[in-house]
Scaffold this motif. Structure first.
Motif: not given
Length: 313
Positions: A15-27, A29-41
């Motif tokens: 799935s070509i996902w190895a080695g990405q950044t771990i998103v830790q819980g903040s405060g 509850v957990s937090h996440y920044s949703v990026q705009r898609a950089a290409s068509s899906i």
């Protein structure tokens, strides 16, 4: 353990996902920044677009409801957005992928699924629940409220929903060891406009509340099929118990007033119901209930513990 690590590594590589950044819980509850898609899906379950490669990966789901922190089969997830859709991707390590239900809006929560709950304002009212199984069977619900009573509609549909699943192994064949499955989801903003968002779409900087879940049923397909059979038989068993009391001279609950024959019959009927209860309990104990933003003992429908996502420019 080495074999399991190898399985997970192969799945994430696929799935070509190895080695990405771990998103830790903040405060709280957990937090996440949703990026705009950089290409068509293209929603095909492969997760091989450039946009997915750039998206931040959630590497840690927490186990809830039983055996806390004992996650045996990991789940990874990502989110993206563009002008038309809110995208979700999951990869699920799973050595025995299975499913029984194959119709839209079946009770998929009783089997193996990934789930997305979206409650933009986090008030616990009028929020979306979506579940997808390894066979790409879908159930979507509108949750009207959780408290003071739980009210929902399974007849509600996400118009224009796109989902796709890729499996790495063989579904419904426990004679081999699978690697797992990946899921790709695209939810149109327009489908949420009337009932979920009040017509509002997120803009850069907007915060929404949502949660991601994975249910891994280690007991397997045969165990669930047996429970389904027992559930069907239980309907007539309960009716037989009601009929027994109705046609006896004893008041319901006064076992000693029953004839010996009726007492024996009642004991046999109750034993059948107890066997069903025991089977359900064992099935649940052998289940991993995993979540992105931890809800602890409250289960899945606990909007106060949903994570916070921020829509990035």
């Amino acid at each position: 353990m080495l074999k399991k690590i190898t399985l997970i590594s192969l799945l994430w590589t696929a799935s070509i996902w190895a080695g990405q950044t771990i998103v830790q819980g903040s405060g709280t509850v957990s937090h996440y920044s949703v990026q705009r898609a950089a290409s068509s899906i293209s929603v095909d379950g492969h997760l091989d677009e450039y946009a997915w490669e750039r998206a931040t990966q959630i590497n840690q789901f927490e186990r809830i409801l039983n055996n806390y922190d004992a996650v045996e089969w990991p789940t990874h997830a990502k989110m993206l957005w563009d002008d038309e859709y809110f995208y979700f991707a999951f990869t699920c390590a799973d050595e025995d992928m299975w499913a029984i239900y194959d119709q839209e809006d079946d009770k998929l929560w009783e089997e193996e699924v990934v789930e997305v709950f979206i409650d933009p304002d986090g008030d616990g009212r009028n929020y979306l629940e979506l579940e997808v199984s390894p066979t790409n069977t879908v159930v979507d619900l509108l949750i009207y409220s959780v408290e003071p009573e739980f009210r929902s509609s399974v007849d509600w549909d996400i118009e224009g929903l796109k989902t796709a699943v890729q499996t790495y192994g063989t579904v419904n064949d426990n004679s081999d060891r699978d690697l797992g499955w990946s899921v790709e989801i695209a939810i149109p903003w327009s489908a949420m406009a009337e009932d979920i968002t009040g017509g509002q779409r997120p803009t850069p900087g907007t915060n929404w509340r949502l949660n991601l879940y994975r249910i891994e049923r280690k007991a397997g397909r045969q165990a669930k099929m047996r429970i389904n059979e027992m559930n069907e038989a239980a309907q007539s068993t309960r009716q037989a118990i009601d009929d027994l009391w109705e046609h006896s001279d004893a008041q319901p609950g006064e076992r000693s007033a029953l004839s010996p024959q009726h007492q024996n019959t009642l004991a046999e009927l109750e034993a059948a119901l107890q066997a069903l209860s025991n089977a359900n309990e064992q099935y649940s104990e052998e289940t991993e209930y995993n979540t992105w933003s931890e809800t602890f003992q409250r289960g899945f429908h606990h909007p106060a513990r949903f994570g916070v996502v921020n829509f990035a420019p």
